[in-house]
Design a protein around this motif. Structure first.
Motif, PDB file in Angstrom:
ATOM      1  N   ARG A   1       0.855  -1.144   0.120  1.00  0.00           N
ATOM      2  CA  ARG A   1      -0.057   0.049  -0.133  1.00  0.00           C
ATOM      3  C   ARG A   1       0.874   1.362   0.043  1.00  0.00           C
ATOM      4  O   ARG A   1       0.746   2.089  -0.815  1.00  0.00           O
ATOM      5  CB  ARG A   1      -0.877   0.064   1.132  1.00  0.00           C
ATOM      6  N   ALA A   2       1.977   1.170   0.774  1.00  0.00           N
ATOM      7  CA  ALA A   2       2.807   2.454   0.835  1.00  0.00           C
ATOM      8  C   ALA A   2       3.482   2.840  -0.453  1.00  0.00           C
ATOM      9  O   ALA A   2       3.778   4.033  -0.855  1.00  0.00           O
ATOM     10  CB  ALA A   2       3.848   2.212   1.867  1.00  0.00           C
ATOM     11  N   VAL A   3       3.937   1.734  -1.160  1.00  0.00           N
ATOM     12  CA  VAL A   3       4.529   2.023  -2.554  1.00  0.00           C
ATOM     13  C   VAL A   3       3.650   2.262  -3.687  1.00  0.00           C
ATOM     14  O   VAL A   3       4.113   2.331  -4.858  1.00  0.00           O
ATOM     15  CB  VAL A   3       5.537   0.776  -2.923  1.00  0.00           C
ATOM     16  N   GLY A   4       2.414   1.956  -3.487  1.00  0.00           N
ATOM     17  CA  GLY A   4       1.442   2.598  -4.430  1.00  0.00           C
ATOM     18  C   GLY A   4       0.855   1.194  -5.370  1.00  0.00           C
ATOM     19  O   GLY A   4       0.252   1.673  -6.162  1.00  0.00           O
ATOM     20  N   LEU A   5       1.058   0.228  -4.906  1.00  0.00           N
ATOM     21  CA  LEU A   5       0.388  -1.019  -5.507  1.00  0.00           C
ATOM     22  C   LEU A   5      -1.063  -1.143  -5.367  1.00  0.00           C
ATOM     23  O   LEU A   5      -1.443  -1.051  -4.325  1.00  0.00           O
ATOM     24  CB  LEU A   5       1.122  -2.444  -4.888  1.00  0.00           C
ATOM     25  N   ASP A   6      -1.663  -1.584  -6.562  1.00  0.00           N
ATOM     26  CA  ASP A   6      -2.969  -1.773  -6.376  1.00  0.00           C
ATOM     27  C   ASP A   6      -3.308  -3.112  -5.462  1.00  0.00           C
ATOM     28  O   ASP A   6      -2.470  -3.850  -5.241  1.00  0.00           O
ATOM     29  CB  ASP A   6      -3.735  -2.054  -7.769  1.00  0.00           C
ATOM     30  N   TYR A   7      -4.585  -3.484  -5.266  1.00  0.00           N
ATOM     31  CA  TYR A   7      -4.860  -4.487  -4.444  1.00  0.00           C
ATOM     32  C   TYR A   7      -4.307  -5.816  -4.859  1.00  0.00           C
ATOM     33  O   TYR A   7      -3.735  -6.644  -3.989  1.00  0.00           O
ATOM     34  CB  TYR A   7      -6.417  -4.611  -4.306  1.00  0.00           C
ATOM     35  N   PRO A   8      -4.690  -6.183  -6.304  1.00  0.00           N
ATOM     36  CA  PRO A   8      -4.216  -7.504  -6.501  1.00  0.00           C
ATOM     37  C   PRO A   8      -2.593  -7.833  -6.516  1.00  0.00           C
ATOM     38  O   PRO A   8      -2.311  -8.687  -5.851  1.00  0.00           O
ATOM     39  CB  PRO A   8      -4.360  -7.597  -8.109  1.00  0.00           C
ATOM     40  N   LYS A   9      -1.798  -6.607  -6.649  1.00  0.00           N
ATOM     41  CA  LYS A   9      -0.246  -6.869  -6.778  1.00  0.00           C
ATOM     42  C   LYS A   9       0.070  -6.784  -4.974  1.00  0.00           C
ATOM     43  O   LYS A   9       1.045  -7.595  -4.673  1.00  0.00           O
ATOM     44  CB  LYS A   9       0.334  -5.855  -7.464  1.00  0.00           C
ATOM     45  N   ALA A  10      -0.598  -5.876  -4.378  1.00  0.00           N
ATOM     46  CA  ALA A  10      -0.238  -5.820  -2.941  1.00  0.00           C
ATOM     47  C   ALA A  10      -0.407  -7.000  -2.401  1.00  0.00           C
ATOM     48  O   ALA A  10       0.173  -7.714  -1.380  1.00  0.00           O
ATOM     49  CB  ALA A  10      -0.887  -4.829  -2.221  1.00  0.00           C
ATOM     50  N   THR A  11      -1.774  -7.705  -2.692  1.00  0.00           N
ATOM     51  CA  THR A  11      -2.218  -9.143  -2.230  1.00  0.00           C
ATOM     52  C   THR A  11      -1.159 -10.362  -2.643  1.00  0.00           C
ATOM     53  O   THR A  11      -0.595 -11.075  -1.528  1.00  0.00           O
ATOM     54  CB  THR A  11      -3.366  -9.526  -2.710  1.00  0.00           C
ATOM     55  N   THR A  12      -0.585 -10.217  -3.746  1.00  0.00           N
ATOM     56  CA  THR A  12       0.474 -11.115  -4.492  1.00  0.00           C
ATOM     57  C   THR A  12       1.601 -10.811  -3.589  1.00  0.00           C
ATOM     58  O   THR A  12       2.317 -11.897  -2.996  1.00  0.00           O
ATOM     59  CB  THR A  12       0.440 -10.779  -5.710  1.00  0.00           C
ATOM     60  N   LEU A  13       2.103  -9.826  -3.126  1.00  0.00           N
ATOM     61  CA  LEU A  13       3.209  -9.294  -2.490  1.00  0.00           C
ATOM     62  C   LEU A  13       3.128  -9.935  -1.256  1.00  0.00           C
ATOM     63  O   LEU A  13       4.365 -10.489  -0.716  1.00  0.00           O
ATOM     64  CB  LEU A  13       3.532  -7.809  -2.380  1.00  0.00           C
ATOM     65  N   ALA A  14       1.999  -9.924  -0.477  1.00  0.00           N
ATOM     66  CA  ALA A  14       1.850 -10.105   0.772  1.00  0.00           C
ATOM     67  C   ALA A  14       2.002 -11.540   1.141  1.00  0.00           C
ATOM     68  O   ALA A  14       2.562 -12.160   1.944  1.00  0.00           O
ATOM     69  CB  ALA A  14       0.614  -9.554   1.225  1.00  0.00           C
ATOM     70  N   PHE A  15       1.294 -12.557   0.286  1.00  0.00           N
ATOM     71  CA  PHE A  15       1.016 -13.935   0.369  1.00  0.00           C
ATOM     72  C   PHE A  15       2.521 -14.442  -0.039  1.00  0.00           C
ATOM     73  O   PHE A  15       2.941 -15.528   0.442  1.00  0.00           O
ATOM     74  CB  PHE A  15       0.227 -14.422  -0.537  1.00  0.00           C
ATOM     75  N   THR A  16       3.094 -13.970  -1.205  1.00  0.00           N
ATOM     76  CA  THR A  16       4.455 -14.654  -1.448  1.00  0.00           C
ATOM     77  C   THR A  16       5.395 -14.452  -0.519  1.00  0.00           C
ATOM     78  O   THR A  16       6.303 -14.978  -0.290  1.00  0.00           O
ATOM     79  CB  THR A  16       4.866 -14.064  -2.819  1.00  0.00           C
ATOM     80  N   ALA A  17       5.456 -13.172   0.066  1.00  0.00           N
ATOM     81  CA  ALA A  17       6.377 -13.042   1.308  1.00  0.00           C
ATOM     82  C   ALA A  17       6.017 -13.791   2.607  1.00  0.00           C
ATOM     83  O   ALA A  17       7.004 -14.361   3.314  1.00  0.00           O
ATOM     84  CB  ALA A  17       6.370 -11.563   1.503  1.00  0.00           C
ATOM     85  N   ALA A  18       4.747 -14.093   2.985  1.00  0.00           N
ATOM     86  CA  ALA A  18       4.418 -14.854   4.068  1.00  0.00           C
ATOM     87  C   ALA A  18       4.584 -16.119   4.128  1.00  0.00           C
ATOM     88  O   ALA A  18       4.749 -16.939   4.904  1.00  0.00           O
ATOM     89  CB  ALA A  18       2.953 -14.115   4.651  1.00  0.00           C
ATOM     90  N   GLY A  19       4.453 -16.857   2.713  1.00  0.00           N
ATOM     91  CA  GLY A  19       4.376 -18.265   2.676  1.00  0.00           C
ATOM     92  C   GLY A  19       5.900 -18.830   2.537  1.00  0.00           C
ATOM     93  O   GLY A  19       6.854 -18.042   2.262  1.00  0.00           O
ATOM     94  N   ASN A  20       6.080 -19.994   2.857  1.00  0.00           N
ATOM     95  CA  ASN A  20       7.398 -20.668   2.904  1.00  0.00           C
ATOM     96  C   ASN A  20       7.153 -22.124   2.155  1.00  0.00           C
ATOM     97  O   ASN A  20       6.092 -22.698   2.222  1.00  0.00           O
ATOM     98  CB  ASN A  20       7.596 -20.918   4.391  1.00  0.00           C
ATOM     99  N   ASN A  21       8.378 -22.181   1.668  1.00  0.00           N
ATOM    100  CA  ASN A  21       8.289 -23.648   1.095  1.00  0.00           C
ATOM    101  C   ASN A  21       8.756 -24.694   2.108  1.00  0.00           C
ATOM    102  O   ASN A  21       9.896 -25.115   2.276  1.00  0.00           O
ATOM    103  CB  ASN A  21       9.502 -23.387   0.003  1.00  0.00           C
ATOM    104  N   PHE A  22       7.674 -25.241   2.762  1.00  0.00           N
ATOM    105  CA  PHE A  22       7.938 -26.480   3.727  1.00  0.00           C
ATOM    106  C   PHE A  22       8.535 -27.526   3.140  1.00  0.00           C
ATOM    107  O   PHE A  22       9.154 -28.261   3.909  1.00  0.00           O
ATOM    108  CB  PHE A  22       6.687 -26.565   4.439  1.00  0.00           C
ATOM    109  N   GLU A  23       8.179 -27.679   1.951  1.00  0.00           N
ATOM    110  CA  GLU A  23       8.797 -29.113   1.017  1.00  0.00           C
ATOM    111  C   GLU A  23      10.154 -29.053   1.097  1.00  0.00           C
ATOM    112  O   GLU A  23      10.860 -29.806   1.436  1.00  0.00           O
ATOM    113  CB  GLU A  23       8.285 -29.194  -0.297  1.00  0.00           C
ATOM    114  N   LEU A  24      10.667 -27.929   0.625  1.00  0.00           N
ATOM    115  CA  LEU A  24      12.167 -27.673   0.617  1.00  0.00           C
ATOM    116  C   LEU A  24      12.722 -27.799   2.065  1.00  0.00           C
ATOM    117  O   LEU A  24      14.042 -28.205   2.272  1.00  0.00           O
ATOM    118  CB  LEU A  24      12.755 -26.663  -0.011  1.00  0.00           C
ATOM    119  N   ALA A  25      12.189 -27.046   2.911  1.00  0.00           N
ATOM    120  CA  ALA A  25      12.693 -26.988   4.258  1.00  0.00           C
ATOM    121  C   ALA A  25      13.018 -28.530   4.999  1.00  0.00           C
ATOM    122  O   ALA A  25      13.876 -28.929   5.728  1.00  0.00           O
ATOM    123  CB  ALA A  25      11.963 -26.232   5.275  1.00  0.00           C
TER     124      ALA A  25
END
Length: 374
Positions: free
Chosen positions: A288-312
């Protein structure tokens, strides 16, 4: 259908109802797999020895196969020819790289040391989880929250490629160098860089290459519409099958630790809960601070919060063993991630009103192959 159009529409019904039958009850299947594994470990004497008799880079063959099977379908979904769409969007790309490769690992390192100072094996397992960036179920959560599908696909692909080269170096830094700088105990954190690199190359490199070749050859033979509407739905369920099979085997080996130390399992869950909440909320705010619209901000949030437990899990098993505390920390991850991220989907949909309207896609309004998107 374009992601922007999705973001402007309300969900047809409850979030869970938009999932397939398998995905809708994923948390139930994982709990059932855990229970089945615990039961097998108790009822079948010598099961652990039998599973460990044949190994691949230190991992029992059944577990290795399960890990490869669960990762391949997800990587076969990625549109590898669309990486340039994200690399041109610096407002999305730069925050994603910073959040995934600087903030995420550092936050998990801090939480692990803060909340598990007396449990070095679990602490190490959580640090490994923090290093394994999203490449799997995050696509589902992003889609349910009406995020930008193309951005999610290319960020996942970028994380996949970057992870092959960066995971080993970051593992060495967070498990050896940084504790030394901070004066922390490193006796249980001595991990060979080559061991981590070998596991990454096998359990990420192989399915990544297989996914890339599957898409490339499939699209050449039958076209993108056929590939994404016919082939992908056929292979997609195998990611869940591989995950559940791996959980059954792991919990069969981890049964004694889980049943004898339930408080330890709860303590592993606590930093994971804090991590998901902080990473998702902070990433959404950054978008939101850098001016992304909702779809891209949501993608940013979920890709940052998720983890690859398979690899771990793969790295923990190969480096420390299938019955180790490090592996248990990885196994607890999916059970925590699924309900938390489903809850965050609801939070994201409620937050749409606070974001600017979606930006129109660059170039032609729609490519012929895009007409088949769901």
């Amino acid at each position: 259908m374009n992601a922007g159009a999705d973001a402007g529409a309300s969900p047809a019904g409850p979030v869970a109802a938009r999932l397939s039958f398998l995905d809708r009850f994923l948390a139930v299947w994982i709990i059932a797999a855990m229970a089945a594994g615990l039961g097998l470990g108790r009822l079948v004497p010598g099961l652990g020895d039998a599973l460990a008799e044949v190994t691949v880079t230190g991992v029992s063959l059944p577990i290795a196969l399960g890990l490869l099977v669960m990762m391949y379908p997800v990587l076969a979904k990625v549109r590898y020819d669309r990486l340039d769409t994200v690399t041109r969007d610096r407002r999305l790309l730069l925050p994603s790289l910073v959040l995934n490769w600087l903030v995420g690992p550092a936050l998990m390192f801090a939480l692990a040391w803060l909340l598990l100072p007396d449990l070095p094996e679990y602490r190490t397992g959580l640090i490994i989880v923090g290093l394994a960036r999203c490449i799997a179920m995050v696509v589902i959560w992003n889609d349910l929250a009406c995020g930008d599908r193309e951005a999610a696909a290319v960020l996942v692909a970028l994380n996949s490629v970057f992870q092959v080269f960066a995971f080993s170096l970051l593992g060495w830094f967070y498990l050896n160098v940084l504790p030394g700088w901070l004066g922390l105990d490193r006796t249980t954190l001595d991990v060979s860089v080559w061991e981590i690199a070998r596991s990454v190359l096998i359990f990420l490199g192989i399915p990544l290459l297989a996914g890339f070749l599957t898409r490339r050859l499939g699209e050449r033979a039958r076209g993108r519409a056929w590939y994404e509407t016919v082939l992908v739905p056929r292979i997609a369920p195998f990611a869940l099958y591989g995950l559940l099979f791996t959980v059954v085997v792991l919990f069969a080996l981890q049964g004694d630790a889980i049943t004898s130390k339930p408080w330890d399992v709860a303590r592993i869950a606590l930093p994971l809960l804090v991590y998901f909440a902080v990473m998702w909320t902070g990433s959404m705010a950054v978008g939101r601070a850098v001016g992304l619209d909702y779809p891209k901000a949501t993608t940013l949030a979920f890709t940052a919060a998720g983890n690859n437990f398979e690899l771990a899990i793969a790295v923990a098993i190969a480096t420390f063993g299938a019955t180790s505390g490090q592996a248990l920390a990885g196994v607890v991850g999916p059970l925590i991630e699924v309900p938390v991220l489903i809850g965050l989907v609801h939070v994201a949909l409620a937050a749409r009103r606070y974001f600017p309207p979606p930006t129109p896609p660059a170039g032609p309004a729609a490519a012929p192959e895009d007409s088949a998107r769901v």
